[in-house]
Design a protein around this motif. Structure first.
Motif, PDB file in Angstrom:
ATOM      1  N   ILE A   1       0.394  13.945   3.499  1.00 39.40           N
ATOM      2  CA  ILE A   1       1.353  13.591   4.565  1.00 39.40           C
ATOM      3  C   ILE A   1       2.619  14.396   4.290  1.00 39.40           C
ATOM      4  CG2 ILE A   1       2.707  11.742   5.638  1.00 39.40           C
ATOM      5  CD1 ILE A   1       0.678   9.739   4.641  1.00 39.40           C
TER       6      ILE A   1
ATOM      7  N   LEU B   1       0.183   3.832  -7.054  1.00 40.41           N
ATOM      8  CA  LEU B   1      -0.953   4.519  -7.689  1.00 40.41           C
ATOM      9  C   LEU B   1      -1.062   4.202  -9.185  1.00 40.41           C
ATOM     10  CD1 LEU B   1      -3.304   6.467  -7.484  1.00 40.41           C
ATOM     11  CD2 LEU B   1      -1.709   8.385  -7.647  1.00 40.41           C
TER      12      LEU B   1
ATOM     13  N   ARG C   1       7.901  -9.357  -3.194  1.00 40.78           N
ATOM     14  CA  ARG C   1       8.665  -8.960  -2.000  1.00 40.78           C
ATOM     15  C   ARG C   1       7.783  -8.347  -0.910  1.00 40.78           C
ATOM     16  NH1 ARG C   1      12.197 -12.149  -2.005  1.00 40.78           N
ATOM     17  NH2 ARG C   1      13.321 -11.015  -0.415  1.00 40.78           N
TER      18      ARG C   1
ATOM     19  N   THR D   1       8.023   6.024  -1.957  1.00 37.31           N
ATOM     20  CA  THR D   1       8.273   6.892  -0.798  1.00 37.31           C
ATOM     21  C   THR D   1       7.545   6.381   0.444  1.00 37.31           C
ATOM     22  OG1 THR D   1       6.354   8.291  -1.289  1.00 37.31           O
ATOM     23  CG2 THR D   1       8.468   8.901  -2.328  1.00 37.31           C
TER      24      THR D   1
ATOM     25  N   ALA E   1      -2.809  12.733  -4.906  1.00 37.52           N
ATOM     26  CA  ALA E   1      -1.371  13.017  -4.885  1.00 37.52           C
ATOM     27  C   ALA E   1      -0.628  11.882  -5.594  1.00 37.52           C
ATOM     28  CB  ALA E   1      -0.889  13.133  -3.444  1.00 37.52           C
TER      29      ALA E   1
ATOM     30  N   SER F   1       3.213  10.443  -5.823  1.00 37.08           N
ATOM     31  CA  SER F   1       4.571  10.574  -5.277  1.00 37.08           C
ATOM     32  C   SER F   1       5.499   9.712  -6.127  1.00 37.08           C
ATOM     33  CB  SER F   1       4.555  10.191  -3.794  1.00 37.08           C
ATOM     34  OG  SER F   1       5.744  10.573  -3.188  1.00 37.08           O
ATOM     35  N   GLY F   2       5.885   8.528  -5.664  1.00 42.32           N
ATOM     36  CA  GLY F   2       6.750   7.662  -6.491  1.00 42.32           C
ATOM     37  C   GLY F   2       5.988   6.961  -7.603  1.00 42.32           C
ATOM     38  N   GLY F   3       4.672   6.892  -7.471  1.00 44.21           N
ATOM     39  CA  GLY F   3       3.820   6.283  -8.494  1.00 44.21           C
ATOM     40  C   GLY F   3       3.865   4.756  -8.527  1.00 44.21           C
ATOM     41  N   HIS F   4       4.561   4.137  -7.578  1.00 42.28           N
ATOM     42  CA  HIS F   4       4.728   2.682  -7.649  1.00 42.28           C
ATOM     43  C   HIS F   4       3.542   1.890  -7.118  1.00 42.28           C
ATOM     44  CE1 HIS F   4       8.503   2.956  -9.501  1.00 42.28           C
ATOM     45  NE2 HIS F   4       8.862   1.718  -9.218  1.00 42.28           N
TER      46      HIS F   4
ATOM     47  N   ASP G   1       5.385  -2.799   4.207  1.00 39.12           N
ATOM     48  CA  ASP G   1       6.287  -2.887   5.361  1.00 39.12           C
ATOM     49  C   ASP G   1       6.211  -1.673   6.292  1.00 39.12           C
ATOM     50  OD1 ASP G   1       7.660  -5.419   4.666  1.00 39.12           O
ATOM     51  OD2 ASP G   1       8.160  -4.297   2.867  1.00 39.12           O
TER      52      ASP G   1
HETATM   53  C1  FAD Z   1       7.118  -4.525  -7.961  1.00 39.52           C
HETATM   54  C2  FAD Z   1       6.765  -3.836  -6.667  1.00 39.52           C
HETATM   55  C3  FAD Z   1       7.173  -4.418  -5.484  1.00 39.52           C
HETATM   56  C4  FAD Z   1       6.862  -3.791  -4.266  1.00 39.52           C
HETATM   57  N1  FAD Z   1       7.258  -4.392  -3.108  1.00 39.52           N
HETATM   58  C5  FAD Z   1       6.956  -3.814  -1.935  1.00 39.52           C
HETATM   59  C6  FAD Z   1       7.372  -4.390  -0.701  1.00 39.52           C
HETATM   60  O1  FAD Z   1       8.078  -5.407  -0.638  1.00 39.52           O
HETATM   61  N2  FAD Z   1       7.012  -3.779   0.437  1.00 39.52           N
HETATM   62  C7  FAD Z   1       6.283  -2.618   0.440  1.00 39.52           C
HETATM   63  O2  FAD Z   1       5.980  -2.102   1.518  1.00 39.52           O
HETATM   64  N3  FAD Z   1       5.891  -2.033  -0.700  1.00 39.52           N
HETATM   65  C8  FAD Z   1       6.215  -2.601  -1.881  1.00 39.52           C
HETATM   66  N4  FAD Z   1       5.826  -1.991  -3.049  1.00 39.52           N
HETATM   67  C9  FAD Z   1       5.071  -0.707  -2.990  1.00 39.52           C
HETATM   68  C10 FAD Z   1       6.046   0.457  -3.011  1.00 39.52           C
HETATM   69  O3  FAD Z   1       6.719   0.527  -1.781  1.00 39.52           O
HETATM   70  C11 FAD Z   1       5.322   1.797  -3.280  1.00 39.52           C
HETATM   71  O4  FAD Z   1       6.286   2.666  -3.730  1.00 39.52           O
HETATM   72  C12 FAD Z   1       4.620   2.433  -2.124  1.00 39.52           C
HETATM   73  O5  FAD Z   1       3.667   1.586  -1.573  1.00 39.52           O
HETATM   74  C13 FAD Z   1       3.880   3.688  -2.558  1.00 39.52           C
HETATM   75  O6  FAD Z   1       4.750   4.775  -2.564  1.00 39.52           O
HETATM   76  P1  FAD Z   1       4.777   5.748  -3.802  1.00 39.52           P
HETATM   77  O7  FAD Z   1       5.632   6.893  -3.385  1.00 39.52           O
HETATM   78  O8  FAD Z   1       5.147   5.006  -5.011  1.00 39.52           O
HETATM   79  O9  FAD Z   1       3.251   6.262  -3.826  1.00 39.52           O
HETATM   80  P2  FAD Z   1       2.252   6.504  -5.054  1.00 39.52           P
HETATM   81  O10 FAD Z   1       2.103   5.264  -5.844  1.00 39.52           O
HETATM   82  O11 FAD Z   1       2.643   7.740  -5.773  1.00 39.52           O
HETATM   83  O12 FAD Z   1       0.922   6.809  -4.247  1.00 39.52           O
HETATM   84  C14 FAD Z   1       0.283   5.785  -3.488  1.00 39.52           C
HETATM   85  C15 FAD Z   1      -0.913   6.408  -2.747  1.00 39.52           C
HETATM   86  O13 FAD Z   1      -0.457   7.329  -1.777  1.00 39.52           O
HETATM   87  C16 FAD Z   1      -0.998   8.646  -2.010  1.00 39.52           C
HETATM   88  N5  FAD Z   1       0.098   9.564  -1.663  1.00 39.52           N
HETATM   89  C17 FAD Z   1       1.356   9.575  -2.157  1.00 39.52           C
HETATM   90  N6  FAD Z   1       2.104  10.475  -1.491  1.00 39.52           N
HETATM   91  C18 FAD Z   1       1.287  11.047  -0.575  1.00 39.52           C
HETATM   92  C19 FAD Z   1       1.467  12.057   0.425  1.00 39.52           C
HETATM   93  N7  FAD Z   1       2.642  12.641   0.651  1.00 39.52           N
HETATM   94  N8  FAD Z   1       0.410  12.401   1.185  1.00 39.52           N
HETATM   95  C20 FAD Z   1      -0.799  11.805   0.990  1.00 39.52           C
HETATM   96  N9  FAD Z   1      -1.031  10.845   0.071  1.00 39.52           N
HETATM   97  C21 FAD Z   1      -0.001  10.472  -0.695  1.00 39.52           C
HETATM   98  C22 FAD Z   1      -1.388   8.645  -3.483  1.00 39.52           C
HETATM   99  O14 FAD Z   1      -2.413   9.582  -3.733  1.00 39.52           O
HETATM  100  C23 FAD Z   1      -1.851   7.212  -3.652  1.00 39.52           C
HETATM  101  O15 FAD Z   1      -3.158   7.065  -3.156  1.00 39.52           O
HETATM  102  C24 FAD Z   1       6.130  -2.575  -4.264  1.00 39.52           C
HETATM  103  C25 FAD Z   1       5.732  -1.983  -5.484  1.00 39.52           C
HETATM  104  C26 FAD Z   1       6.058  -2.591  -6.665  1.00 39.52           C
HETATM  105  C27 FAD Z   1       5.635  -1.940  -7.948  1.00 39.52           C
END
Ligand code: FAD
Length: 267
Positions: free
Chosen positions: A164, A34, A188, A108, A27, A29-32, A121
Protein backbone atom coordinates in the motif's frame (compact mmCIF):
# COMPACT_ATOMS: atom_id res chain seq x y z
CA UNK A 1 8.02 -14.11 24.23
CA UNK A 2 10.98 -14.53 21.84
CA UNK A 3 10.28 -14.90 18.16
CA UNK A 4 11.85 -17.45 15.77
CA UNK A 5 14.84 -16.55 13.50
CA UNK A 6 13.97 -14.64 10.33
CA UNK A 7 15.73 -12.56 7.69
CA UNK A 8 15.54 -8.74 7.92
CA UNK A 9 15.89 -6.47 4.87
CA UNK A 10 15.43 -2.71 4.71
CA UNK A 11 13.99 -1.14 1.56
CA UNK A 12 14.85 2.43 0.64
CA UNK A 13 12.24 2.89 -2.10
CA UNK A 14 8.85 1.50 -3.12
CA UNK A 15 10.43 -0.18 -6.16
CA UNK A 16 13.04 -1.88 -3.98
CA UNK A 17 10.41 -2.99 -1.46
CA UNK A 18 8.26 -4.50 -4.22
CA UNK A 19 11.19 -6.45 -5.67
CA UNK A 20 12.14 -7.68 -2.17
CA UNK A 21 8.52 -8.74 -1.50
CA UNK A 22 8.52 -10.66 -4.80
CA UNK A 23 11.23 -12.89 -3.26
CA UNK A 24 8.91 -13.67 -0.31
CA UNK A 25 8.44 -12.27 3.17
CA UNK A 26 6.21 -9.58 4.61
CA UNK A 27 6.34 -5.81 4.81
CA UNK A 28 7.22 -4.40 8.22
CA UNK A 29 5.96 -0.90 8.94
CA UNK A 30 5.34 0.18 12.57
CA UNK A 31 5.52 -3.45 13.70
CA UNK A 32 2.72 -2.97 16.23
CA UNK A 33 0.58 -5.75 14.79
CA UNK A 34 3.07 -7.90 12.88
CA UNK A 35 5.70 -8.34 15.60
CA UNK A 36 3.19 -9.39 18.33
CA UNK A 37 1.62 -11.88 15.90
CA UNK A 38 5.10 -13.29 15.09
CA UNK A 39 5.90 -13.66 18.78
CA UNK A 40 2.70 -15.67 19.15
CA UNK A 41 3.62 -17.71 16.00
CA UNK A 42 0.33 -16.66 14.41
CA UNK A 43 2.36 -15.27 11.54
CA UNK A 44 5.69 -16.84 10.55
CA UNK A 45 7.25 -15.03 7.57
CA UNK A 46 10.82 -16.11 6.65
CA UNK A 47 11.80 -12.53 5.92
CA UNK A 48 10.71 -9.02 6.88
CA UNK A 49 10.99 -6.15 4.40
CA UNK A 50 11.23 -2.98 6.48
CA UNK A 51 9.31 -0.22 4.68
CA UNK A 52 9.41 2.16 7.64
CA UNK A 53 12.03 4.52 6.19
CA UNK A 54 10.79 4.92 2.62
CA UNK A 55 10.33 8.66 1.96
CA UNK A 56 7.67 8.02 -0.76
CA UNK A 57 5.39 6.45 1.88
CA UNK A 58 5.41 9.57 4.06
CA UNK A 59 3.56 12.85 3.76
CA UNK A 60 0.02 14.22 3.71
CA UNK A 61 -1.09 16.62 0.97
CA UNK A 62 -4.05 17.74 -1.16
CA UNK A 63 -4.33 16.70 -4.82
CA UNK A 64 -7.30 18.57 -6.30
CA UNK A 65 -10.25 17.73 -4.07
CA UNK A 66 -8.61 14.62 -2.59
CA UNK A 67 -6.58 14.32 0.58
CA UNK A 68 -3.62 12.03 -0.09
CA UNK A 69 -2.08 10.26 2.90
CA UNK A 70 1.16 8.29 2.59
CA UNK A 71 0.73 4.72 3.80
CA UNK A 72 3.69 5.15 6.15
CA UNK A 73 2.04 8.04 8.01
CA UNK A 74 1.67 7.16 11.65
CA UNK A 75 -1.60 7.49 13.49
CA UNK A 76 -0.03 10.44 15.37
CA UNK A 77 1.06 12.13 12.09
CA UNK A 78 -2.58 12.06 10.99
CA UNK A 79 -4.10 13.01 14.37
CA UNK A 80 -1.76 16.02 14.61
CA UNK A 81 -1.89 17.17 10.97
CA UNK A 82 -3.35 20.67 10.57
CA UNK A 83 -4.28 19.82 6.96
CA UNK A 84 -6.23 16.73 8.05
CA UNK A 85 -7.96 18.69 10.82
CA UNK A 86 -9.04 21.32 8.28
CA UNK A 87 -9.97 19.09 5.34
CA UNK A 88 -11.13 15.80 6.91
CA UNK A 89 -11.50 16.12 10.66
CA UNK A 90 -12.97 12.57 10.73
CA UNK A 91 -9.48 11.14 10.16
CA UNK A 92 -7.82 13.31 12.83
CA UNK A 93 -10.60 12.40 15.27
CA UNK A 94 -10.39 8.69 14.42
CA UNK A 95 -6.58 8.54 14.59
CA UNK A 96 -6.63 10.15 18.03
CA UNK A 97 -8.83 7.26 19.27
CA UNK A 98 -6.24 4.58 18.40
CA UNK A 99 -4.45 2.78 21.24
CA UNK A 100 -2.15 4.96 23.34
CA UNK A 101 0.60 7.48 22.51
CA UNK A 102 3.21 4.73 21.95
CA UNK A 103 0.97 2.88 19.49
CA UNK A 104 0.00 6.10 17.71
CA UNK A 105 3.60 7.18 17.26
CA UNK A 106 4.72 3.86 15.66
CA UNK A 107 1.66 2.29 14.00
CA UNK A 108 0.79 3.38 10.46
CA UNK A 109 -2.39 3.73 8.46
CA UNK A 110 -0.99 1.41 5.75
CA UNK A 111 -0.09 -1.28 8.29
CA UNK A 112 -3.49 -1.06 9.91
CA UNK A 113 -5.38 -1.36 6.60
CA UNK A 114 -3.22 -4.28 5.41
CA UNK A 115 -3.61 -6.08 8.74
CA UNK A 116 -7.42 -5.67 8.56
CA UNK A 117 -8.11 -6.44 12.19
CA UNK A 118 -11.93 -6.50 12.47
CA UNK A 119 -11.70 -4.27 15.56
CA UNK A 120 -9.29 -1.71 14.11
CA UNK A 121 -10.41 1.87 13.59
CA UNK A 122 -9.03 2.80 10.13
CA UNK A 123 -11.24 0.36 8.19
CA UNK A 124 -14.50 2.05 9.30
CA UNK A 125 -12.99 5.48 8.68
CA UNK A 126 -11.82 4.78 5.12
CA UNK A 127 -15.10 3.01 4.27
CA UNK A 128 -17.31 5.88 5.47
CA UNK A 129 -15.09 8.40 3.69
CA UNK A 130 -15.21 6.48 0.38
CA UNK A 131 -11.42 6.35 0.28
CA UNK A 132 -9.35 4.57 -2.33
CA UNK A 133 -6.36 2.41 -1.37
CA UNK A 134 -3.48 2.80 -3.83
CA UNK A 135 -1.12 -0.18 -4.06
CA UNK A 136 2.02 -0.95 -6.04
CA UNK A 137 3.13 -4.42 -7.11
CA UNK A 138 5.30 -6.06 -9.77
CA UNK A 139 2.74 -5.08 -12.45
CA UNK A 140 2.61 -1.43 -11.40
CA UNK A 141 0.05 0.62 -9.51
CA UNK A 142 -3.65 -0.09 -8.98
CA UNK A 143 -6.36 1.66 -7.00
CA UNK A 144 -8.76 -0.35 -4.88
CA UNK A 145 -11.99 1.28 -3.64
CA UNK A 146 -12.18 0.79 0.13
CA UNK A 147 -15.54 -0.97 -0.35
CA UNK A 148 -13.70 -3.73 -2.29
CA UNK A 149 -10.60 -3.81 -0.08
CA UNK A 150 -11.74 -5.73 3.03
CA UNK A 151 -12.64 -9.28 2.05
CA UNK A 152 -13.06 -11.01 5.42
CA UNK A 153 -11.46 -11.66 8.80
CA UNK A 154 -7.89 -10.27 8.60
CA UNK A 155 -8.08 -10.49 4.81
CA UNK A 156 -7.95 -7.93 2.04
CA UNK A 157 -7.75 -7.61 -1.73
CA UNK A 158 -4.01 -6.92 -1.40
CA UNK A 159 -1.68 -9.48 -3.03
CA UNK A 160 1.35 -10.76 -1.06
CA UNK A 161 3.76 -8.91 -3.35
CA UNK A 162 1.92 -5.59 -3.23
CA UNK A 163 2.58 -2.60 -1.03
CA UNK A 164 0.00 0.00 0.00
CA UNK A 165 1.55 3.32 -0.97
CA UNK A 166 -1.16 5.89 -0.28
CA UNK A 167 -4.78 6.47 0.63
CA UNK A 168 -6.79 8.95 -1.43
CA UNK A 169 -9.83 10.46 0.25
CA UNK A 170 -12.39 12.72 -1.44
CA UNK A 171 -13.03 15.91 0.48
CA UNK A 172 -16.30 17.73 -0.13
CA UNK A 173 -17.26 21.17 1.05
CA UNK A 174 -20.08 21.33 3.57
CA UNK A 175 -19.85 17.69 4.66
CA UNK A 176 -19.94 16.71 8.34
CA UNK A 177 -18.44 13.59 9.87
CA UNK A 178 -17.79 11.81 13.13
CA UNK A 179 -16.31 8.63 14.60
CA UNK A 180 -18.01 7.27 17.70
CA UNK A 181 -16.18 4.42 19.42
CA UNK A 182 -16.78 2.17 22.39
CA UNK A 183 -13.22 1.10 23.17
CA UNK A 184 -12.16 -2.12 24.83
CA UNK A 185 -10.71 -0.58 28.02
CA UNK A 186 -7.39 -2.49 27.98
CA UNK A 187 -6.40 -2.57 24.29
CA UNK A 188 -8.40 0.49 23.12
CA UNK A 189 -9.49 -1.51 20.04
CA UNK A 190 -13.13 -0.91 19.02
CA UNK A 191 -15.80 -3.10 20.54
CA UNK A 192 -17.91 -0.90 18.29
CA UNK A 193 -16.74 1.93 16.07
CA UNK A 194 -19.22 3.86 13.94
CA UNK A 195 -18.02 6.33 11.29
CA UNK A 196 -20.45 8.60 9.47
CA UNK A 197 -19.93 11.10 6.68
CA UNK A 198 -22.92 13.34 5.92
CA UNK A 199 -22.74 15.25 2.65
CA UNK A 200 -24.05 18.80 2.25
CA UNK A 201 -27.20 17.36 0.57
CA UNK A 202 -27.91 15.25 3.68
CA UNK A 203 -26.92 11.85 2.20
CA UNK A 204 -24.95 9.72 4.67
CA UNK A 205 -22.44 6.88 4.46
CA UNK A 206 -22.21 4.68 7.54
CA UNK A 207 -19.47 2.17 8.37
CA UNK A 208 -18.72 -0.03 11.36
CA UNK A 209 -15.61 -1.62 12.89
CA UNK A 210 -15.59 -4.15 15.71
CA UNK A 211 -19.10 -5.44 15.00
CA UNK A 212 -18.67 -8.05 12.30
CA UNK A 213 -15.74 -10.30 11.35
CA UNK A 214 -14.93 -7.73 8.67
CA UNK A 215 -15.52 -3.97 8.67
CA UNK A 216 -18.54 -2.99 6.60
CA UNK A 217 -20.63 -0.19 5.12
CA UNK A 218 -24.16 -0.70 6.42
CA UNK A 219 -26.00 -0.23 3.13
CA UNK A 220 -29.42 -1.09 4.63
CA UNK A 221 -29.04 1.60 7.29
CA UNK A 222 -27.78 4.03 4.61
CA UNK A 223 -30.76 3.28 2.34
CA UNK A 224 -33.22 3.86 5.20
CA UNK A 225 -31.60 7.09 6.37
CA UNK A 226 -31.10 8.44 2.85
CA UNK A 227 -34.78 7.95 2.09
CA UNK A 228 -35.84 9.82 5.22
CA UNK A 229 -36.75 6.78 7.33
CA UNK A 230 -35.47 5.55 10.71
CA UNK A 231 -32.10 3.77 10.55
CA UNK A 232 -33.55 0.31 11.25
CA UNK A 233 -31.49 -2.63 12.56
CA UNK A 234 -27.69 -2.46 12.32
CA UNK A 235 -25.58 -5.23 10.78
CA UNK A 236 -28.34 -7.07 8.85
CA UNK A 237 -26.76 -9.96 6.92
CA UNK A 238 -23.39 -9.53 8.67
CA UNK A 239 -21.55 -12.20 10.63
CA UNK A 240 -21.63 -10.48 14.03
CA UNK A 241 -18.73 -11.24 16.38
CA UNK A 242 -19.18 -12.67 19.85
CA UNK A 243 -16.34 -13.02 22.36
CA UNK A 244 -15.45 -12.72 26.06
CA UNK A 245 -15.87 -8.96 25.91
CA UNK A 246 -19.21 -8.64 24.12
CA UNK A 247 -21.85 -11.12 23.02
CA UNK A 248 -23.43 -10.89 19.57
CA UNK A 249 -26.61 -9.40 21.06
CA UNK A 250 -24.72 -6.82 23.12
CA UNK A 251 -22.56 -5.81 20.12
CA UNK A 252 -25.60 -5.20 17.93
CA UNK A 253 -27.20 -3.19 20.74
CA UNK A 254 -24.00 -1.13 21.18
CA UNK A 255 -23.79 -0.59 17.44
CA UNK A 256 -27.32 0.91 17.40
CA UNK A 257 -26.47 3.16 20.36
CA UNK A 258 -23.24 4.38 18.70
CA UNK A 259 -25.04 4.89 15.39
CA UNK A 260 -27.55 7.17 17.17
CA UNK A 261 -24.70 9.09 18.82
CA UNK A 262 -23.00 9.49 15.46
CA UNK A 263 -26.24 10.69 13.83
CA UNK A 264 -26.74 13.24 16.60
CA UNK A 265 -23.15 14.45 16.17
CA UNK A 266 -23.64 15.18 12.44
CA UNK A 267 -27.24 16.49 12.79
C1 FAD B 1 -1.30 -2.16 22.63
C2 FAD B 1 -1.89 -1.93 21.26
C3 FAD B 1 -3.09 -1.25 21.17
C4 FAD B 1 -3.65 -1.02 19.90
N1 FAD B 1 -4.85 -0.37 19.84
C5 FAD B 1 -5.41 -0.15 18.64
C6 FAD B 1 -6.65 0.55 18.52
O1 FAD B 1 -7.24 1.04 19.49
N2 FAD B 1 -7.16 0.71 17.29
C7 FAD B 1 -6.53 0.25 16.16
O2 FAD B 1 -7.06 0.43 15.06
N3 FAD B 1 -5.36 -0.39 16.23
C8 FAD B 1 -4.79 -0.59 17.44
N4 FAD B 1 -3.57 -1.24 17.51
C9 FAD B 1 -2.91 -1.69 16.25
C10 FAD B 1 -2.00 -0.58 15.73
O3 FAD B 1 -2.78 0.47 15.22
C11 FAD B 1 -1.05 -1.10 14.63
O4 FAD B 1 -0.01 -0.21 14.58
C12 FAD B 1 -1.62 -1.25 13.26
O5 FAD B 1 -2.72 -2.09 13.24
C13 FAD B 1 -0.60 -1.85 12.31
O6 FAD B 1 0.23 -0.85 11.80
P1 FAD B 1 1.79 -1.07 11.78
O7 FAD B 1 2.34 0.06 11.00
O8 FAD B 1 2.28 -1.27 13.15
O9 FAD B 1 1.91 -2.40 10.88
P2 FAD B 1 2.84 -3.69 11.04
O10 FAD B 1 2.62 -4.32 12.36
O11 FAD B 1 4.23 -3.35 10.66
O12 FAD B 1 2.22 -4.59 9.89
C14 FAD B 1 0.90 -5.11 10.00
C15 FAD B 1 0.56 -5.85 8.69
O13 FAD B 1 0.49 -4.94 7.62
C16 FAD B 1 1.43 -5.28 6.58
N5 FAD B 1 1.92 -3.99 6.08
C17 FAD B 1 2.49 -2.99 6.80
N6 FAD B 1 2.68 -1.91 6.01
C18 FAD B 1 2.23 -2.25 4.78
C19 FAD B 1 2.15 -1.57 3.52
N7 FAD B 1 2.53 -0.30 3.37
N8 FAD B 1 1.64 -2.23 2.47
C20 FAD B 1 1.22 -3.52 2.60
N9 FAD B 1 1.26 -4.21 3.75
C21 FAD B 1 1.76 -3.59 4.82
C22 FAD B 1 2.48 -6.14 7.27
O14 FAD B 1 3.11 -7.00 6.35
C23 FAD B 1 1.62 -6.88 8.28
O15 FAD B 1 0.95 -7.95 7.65
C24 FAD B 1 -2.99 -1.47 18.74
C25 FAD B 1 -1.75 -2.15 18.84
C26 FAD B 1 -1.20 -2.35 20.08
C27 FAD B 1 0.12 -3.06 20.17
Amino acid sequence: MITYPFEYKRASSVAEAVSMLAEGGKALSGGHSLIPSMKLRLNMPDALVDVGRIPELKGISMDGDELVIGAGSTHADIADSQLVKEKLSLFAEGAAHIGDPAVRSRGTIGGSLAHADPSADWPALVLAANATIVVTGPNGERSIPSTDFFTGLFSTALNDDELITKIRVPVSAGSKSTYQKFAQPASRYALVGCAIVKQADGQVSVAFSGVSDAPFRDTDVEKNLNSGQEAGPVGKGQSIMSDNFASEKYRVHLASVYLQRALEAVA
